[in-house]
Design an enzyme around this catalytic site. Structure first.
Site, mmCIF file in Angstrom:
data_model
loop_
_atom_site.group_PDB
_atom_site.id
_atom_site.type_symbol
_atom_site.label_atom_id
_atom_site.label_comp_id
_atom_site.label_asym_id
_atom_site.label_seq_id
_atom_site.Cartn_x
_atom_site.Cartn_y
_atom_site.Cartn_z
ATOM 1 N N ASN A 165 0.814 -1.216 0.000
ATOM 2 C CA ASN A 165 0.000 0.000 0.000
ATOM 3 C C ASN A 165 0.850 1.269 0.000
ATOM 4 O O ASN A 165 0.431 2.298 -0.500
ATOM 5 C CB ASN A 165 -0.905 0.009 1.244
ATOM 6 C CG ASN A 165 -1.664 1.309 1.410
ATOM 7 O OD1 ASN A 165 -2.458 1.681 0.542
ATOM 8 N ND2 ASN A 165 -1.394 2.040 2.495
ATOM 9 N N ARG A 176 -8.648 4.829 0.844
ATOM 10 C CA ARG A 176 -7.807 4.221 -0.200
ATOM 11 C C ARG A 176 -6.771 5.171 -0.802
ATOM 12 O O ARG A 176 -5.704 4.721 -1.225
ATOM 13 C CB ARG A 176 -8.690 3.688 -1.332
ATOM 14 C CG ARG A 176 -9.088 2.228 -1.230
ATOM 15 C CD ARG A 176 -10.372 2.039 -0.481
ATOM 16 N NE ARG A 176 -10.824 0.654 -0.420
ATOM 17 C CZ ARG A 176 -12.031 0.238 -0.837
ATOM 18 N NH1 ARG A 176 -12.901 1.095 -1.340
ATOM 19 N NH2 ARG A 176 -12.374 -1.026 -0.719
ATOM 20 N N ASP A 192 1.703 7.008 0.102
ATOM 21 C CA ASP A 192 0.673 6.118 -0.425
ATOM 22 C C ASP A 192 0.838 5.831 -1.912
ATOM 23 O O ASP A 192 0.627 6.709 -2.757
ATOM 24 C CB ASP A 192 -0.700 6.752 -0.159
ATOM 25 C CG ASP A 192 -1.812 5.714 -0.179
ATOM 26 O OD1 ASP A 192 -1.661 4.708 0.530
ATOM 27 O OD2 ASP A 192 -2.803 5.922 -0.899
ATOM 28 N N ARG A 243 0.147 -12.596 2.297
ATOM 29 C CA ARG A 243 -0.747 -11.719 3.049
ATOM 30 C C ARG A 243 -0.594 -10.335 2.435
ATOM 31 O O ARG A 243 0.520 -9.827 2.338
ATOM 32 C CB ARG A 243 -0.342 -11.663 4.521
ATOM 33 C CG ARG A 243 -1.054 -10.554 5.319
ATOM 34 C CD ARG A 243 -0.465 -10.436 6.739
ATOM 35 N NE ARG A 243 -1.208 -9.524 7.600
ATOM 36 C CZ ARG A 243 -0.877 -8.246 7.832
ATOM 37 N NH1 ARG A 243 0.172 -7.702 7.234
ATOM 38 N NH2 ARG A 243 -1.597 -7.512 8.651
ATOM 39 N N ASP A 288 -0.869 -6.798 3.184
ATOM 40 C CA ASP A 288 -1.003 -5.866 4.294
ATOM 41 C C ASP A 288 -1.875 -4.668 3.889
ATOM 42 O O ASP A 288 -1.833 -4.230 2.741
ATOM 43 C CB ASP A 288 0.413 -5.377 4.665
ATOM 44 C CG ASP A 288 0.417 -4.339 5.765
ATOM 45 O OD1 ASP A 288 0.071 -4.686 6.896
ATOM 46 O OD2 ASP A 288 0.770 -3.168 5.485
ATOM 47 N N HIS A 343 -6.864 -0.363 2.461
ATOM 48 C CA HIS A 343 -6.380 0.916 1.938
ATOM 49 C C HIS A 343 -6.017 0.862 0.463
ATOM 50 O O HIS A 343 -5.407 1.786 -0.073
ATOM 51 C CB HIS A 343 -5.199 1.391 2.793
ATOM 52 C CG HIS A 343 -5.561 1.460 4.245
ATOM 53 N ND1 HIS A 343 -6.307 2.488 4.767
ATOM 54 C CD2 HIS A 343 -5.348 0.599 5.263
ATOM 55 C CE1 HIS A 343 -6.518 2.267 6.055
ATOM 56 N NE2 HIS A 343 -5.953 1.124 6.386
ATOM 57 N N GLU A 375 -5.526 -8.417 4.369
ATOM 58 C CA GLU A 375 -5.794 -7.857 5.683
ATOM 59 C C GLU A 375 -6.790 -6.717 5.554
ATOM 60 O O GLU A 375 -6.449 -5.611 5.117
ATOM 61 C CB GLU A 375 -4.507 -7.369 6.342
ATOM 62 C CG GLU A 375 -4.721 -7.072 7.813
ATOM 63 C CD GLU A 375 -4.246 -5.714 8.229
ATOM 64 O OE1 GLU A 375 -4.207 -5.456 9.436
ATOM 65 O OE2 GLU A 375 -3.920 -4.878 7.360
ATOM 66 N N ARG A 427 -4.904 -19.615 11.639
ATOM 67 C CA ARG A 427 -3.518 -19.176 11.836
ATOM 68 C C ARG A 427 -3.233 -19.106 13.332
ATOM 69 O O ARG A 427 -3.991 -18.497 14.092
ATOM 70 C CB ARG A 427 -3.299 -17.801 11.204
ATOM 71 C CG ARG A 427 -1.860 -17.276 11.368
ATOM 72 C CD ARG A 427 -1.665 -15.934 10.673
ATOM 73 N NE ARG A 427 -2.530 -14.914 11.255
ATOM 74 C CZ ARG A 427 -2.803 -13.740 10.675
ATOM 75 N NH1 ARG A 427 -2.305 -13.449 9.490
ATOM 76 N NH2 ARG A 427 -3.596 -12.873 11.271
HETATM 77 C C1 LAG Z 1 -0.989 -2.974 8.824
HETATM 78 N N1 LAG Z 1 -2.082 -3.471 8.429
HETATM 79 O O1 LAG Z 1 -2.953 -2.828 7.680
HETATM 80 C C2 LAG Z 1 -0.035 -3.708 9.671
HETATM 81 O O2 LAG Z 1 -0.594 -4.927 10.119
HETATM 82 C C3 LAG Z 1 0.379 -2.789 10.774
HETATM 83 O O3 LAG Z 1 1.249 -3.452 11.657
HETATM 84 C C4 LAG Z 1 1.025 -1.548 10.161
HETATM 85 O O4 LAG Z 1 1.219 -0.520 11.125
HETATM 86 C C5 LAG Z 1 0.135 -0.887 9.117
HETATM 87 N N2 LAG Z 1 -0.758 -1.734 8.454
HETATM 88 C C6 LAG Z 1 0.990 -0.236 8.062
HETATM 89 O O5 LAG Z 1 1.652 -1.213 7.300
HETATM 90 C C7 LAG Z 1 2.419 -0.554 11.849
HETATM 91 C C8 LAG Z 1 2.221 0.129 13.186
HETATM 92 C C9 LAG Z 1 2.180 1.646 13.051
HETATM 93 C C10 LAG Z 1 3.412 2.126 12.312
HETATM 94 C C11 LAG Z 1 3.361 1.482 10.917
HETATM 95 C C12 LAG Z 1 4.511 1.905 10.032
HETATM 96 O O6 LAG Z 1 0.987 -0.346 13.765
HETATM 97 O O7 LAG Z 1 2.188 2.202 14.379
HETATM 98 O O8 LAG Z 1 3.420 3.535 12.217
HETATM 99 O O9 LAG Z 1 3.454 0.039 11.078
HETATM 100 O O10 LAG Z 1 5.748 1.549 10.584
HETATM 101 C C13 LAG Z 1 4.610 4.181 12.657
HETATM 102 C C14 LAG Z 1 4.352 5.099 13.838
HETATM 103 C C15 LAG Z 1 3.440 6.261 13.414
HETATM 104 C C16 LAG Z 1 4.056 7.016 12.249
HETATM 105 C C17 LAG Z 1 4.331 6.038 11.117
HETATM 106 C C18 LAG Z 1 5.051 6.707 9.959
HETATM 107 O O11 LAG Z 1 3.756 4.354 14.894
HETATM 108 O O12 LAG Z 1 3.247 7.144 14.534
HETATM 109 O O13 LAG Z 1 3.178 8.028 11.781
HETATM 110 O O14 LAG Z 1 5.170 4.973 11.590
HETATM 111 O O15 LAG Z 1 6.377 7.068 10.300
HETATM 112 CA CA CA Z 2 -3.718 3.523 -0.359
#
Ligand code: LAG
Ligand code: CA
Length: 500
Positions: free
Chosen positions: A104, A162, A171, A199, A201, A205, A238, A340
């Site tokens: 995405n 999206r 994006d 998968r 991810d 979106h 997902e 899973r």
């Molecule tokens: C998913 N599914 O739709 C993943 O299962 C999930 O683990 C991913 O988020 C998300 N989508 C994007 O692939 C994880 C964390 C986020 C993290 C993101 C990117 O849950 O917290 O965001 O991965 O690393 C982090 C920071 C944010 C920040 C962002 C951009 O927590 O505060 O804005 O990075 O720097």
């Molecule tokens: Ca998108």
């Protein structure tokens, strides 16, 4: 495509979250194959940002792997060479590899000069990822996303969800032929290595039409890696759909399976006492979930076990082991979805105002931030910070249960009107669960031939003897089931291959 390309007598995948490729290959050979696991979901294989103190104290969080920098296969899990070796070794023992694909988006904003795990450079200000290469034209811009922040602000607006940025992540425009081409090239490279599925991810979106166009252009799985002619990659998307939003999981079922997030939430509620187990009698479509053949199900995943993603505090994890083992046992005994099992590492929580300040903590690592290999104890459990739920006897023995009863339906449901339940599976397996605060003492109808069986929860069948409880089924198919609420485990389960 909805078929996991699994061997027919193996029906469960395990998510070896943040494991190294070499360690997964070892695990396939020494454990997963022997225990009848169908496959492994591996962490994203694509090069990612090295997240070093994005905020003070946060070092190499697990979530850095959800910020790709290129499609080189170089991460903390290992090199491209090691990845290929893993796929070959696992396939050789009949265990499939499913890759977590972050398609995405690329990274969020990072200062120039921020390193990536494969040594590639990138510039987030100009949206330049030269190692793919992607440039600003390949991303959704202002023409497509109209929120003032450029981020998703309202999940009630499908266009935003999206076409705008998810938490600031650049994006990609999967509608573009060029972007599609790069994604297809990546997936086909993985397929050529023998990967059996993906998968996707953050599928919510991305537009289902774009994902369909990508999936349709994937190559068949290679026959020289042992797949039958014409086999197609397994896809599970997902999509977090707990209801109440315009985007639904059902929009995606034409492409492959969809993660059914209601499943773990509903079971968490039931086992935590917000609902009663007796209602699980028609768990599945009858509860407003996807059709069984379209669903990928799990008790917890790498997000919601730490308060990210969906499900909130109802989700069961290794931190509530008795309830967790009961819920996993129910899942593996119940004929719904492709299942899973989660396999985690431990981290110290720091809950402040209901929120874990340590939800970012990455996998066990050494002083150079290299991931540590799990150690294996004499009793098959893991050490060195790895929880390895898949190596808990109550869980891997239920993996075998599911494989043994595969192809049968549920029969002989019994409940006590509250939280004691039991059911059988087509003459092949029986399970009873007690989540009330008083004992279960009951003669119950099983569907098994008369004989003596080992309970696979309290022990095993070893040298024709039970190391745990044994149960006698009479000629009328009835057995006296005794399961106290004070026991370590709230489950009794046996099947035709645990007969003495
Ligand atoms: C998913 N599914 O739709 C993943 O299962 C999930 O683990 C991913 O988020 C998300 N989508 C994007 O692939 C994880 C964390 C986020 C993290 C993101 C990117 O849950 O917290 O965001 O991965 O690393 C982090 C920071 C944010 C920040 C962002 C951009 O927590 O505060 O804005 O990075 O720097
Ligand atoms: Ca998108």
């Amino acid at each position: 495509q909805h078929d996991p390309n699994n061997l027919s007598d193996r029906q469960i995948m395990v998510h070896l979250f943040e494991w190294k490729w070499n360690d997964i290959a070892d695990e396939c050979e020494r454990f997963l194959s022997k225990m009848g696991f169908a496959g492994v979901q591996v962490s994203p294989p694509t090069e990612n940002v090295v997240a070093w103190e994005p905020t003070p104290g946060v070092k190499r969080p697990w979530w850095e792997r959800y910020q790709p920098v290129s499609y080189k296969l170089n991460t903390r899990s290992g090199t491209e060479q090691q990845f290929q070796d893993m796929v070959n070794r696992c396939n050789a023992v009949g265990v499939r590899i499913y890759c977590d694909m972050v398609l995405n988006h690329m990274t969020g904003d990072w200062p120039s000069g921020t390193p990536a795990t494969g040594g590639s450079s990138f510039n987030t200000g100009s949206k330049d990822y030269p190692a793919v290469p992607y440039s600003t034209y390949d991303f959704n811009g202002r023409d497509k996303c109209s929120t003032s922040s450029g981020n998703i602000e309202n999940y009630g607006d499908a266009n935003q969800v999206r076409n705008c940025q998810l938490v600031g992540l650049k994006d990609l425009n999967q509608g573009s032929d060029y972007v599609r081409g790069k994604i297809i090239e990546l997936l086909n490279r993985l397929i050529s290595y023998g990967v059996a599925g993906f998968r996707f991810d953050a599928s919510k979106h991305m537009w289902p039409g774009d994902l369909k166009a990508i999936a349709d252009r994937l190559n068949n799985l290679p026959t020289d890696k042992g797949f039958p002619a014409g086999a197609r990659a397994f896809i599970y998307q997902e999509v977090i759909d707990l209801g109440g939003e315009p985007i639904t999981g059902a929009e995606y079922v034409g492409i492959g399976r969809v993660t059914e997030f209601k499943y773990g939430k509903f079971l968490g509620e039931a086992f935590r006492g917000r609902n009663q187990l007796k209602y699980l009698k028609n768990f599945g479509e009858g509860w407003g979930m996807l059709a069984s053949g379209n669903a990928l199900v799990f008790i917890d995943n790498h997000d919601n076990q730490r308060g990210h993603g969906a499900g909130g505090d109802m989700i069961l994890t290794f931190r509530v082991p008795k309830l967790y083992k009961m819920a996993v046992a129910y899942m593996l005994a119940w004929p719904y979805g492709f299942t899973r099992v989660m396999s985690s590492y431990y981290w110290e929580q720091n809950i402040v105002n209901g929120q874990d300040k340590n939800d970012w903590v990455g996998p066990p690592s050494d002083s150079n931030w290299n991931i540590i290999t799990p150690t294996i104890n004499a009793d098959e459990t893991c050490g060195s910070g790895w929880v390895c739920e898949h190596r808990w006897r109550q869980i891997y023995n239920m993996v075998k249960f599911r494989n043994v009863v595969h192809g049968t339906t549920m029969n002989d449901w019994w409940d006590n009107g509250n939280n004691q339940i039991a059911f059988c599976r087509g003459g092949k397996g029986f399970i009873a669960i007690n989540n009330d605060n008083y004992p279960l003492q009951q003669s119950l109808q099983t569907c098994l031939p008369s004989g003596t069986y080992c309970d696979v929860i309290s022990g095993d069948l070893v040298n024709n003897q039970c190391t745990g409880k044994s149960i006698t089924v009479g000629s009328d198919g009835k057995a006296f089931i005794s399961l106290s609420n004070a026991e370590d485990d709230g489950v009794i389960a046996f099947h035709i291959q645990s007969a003495i």
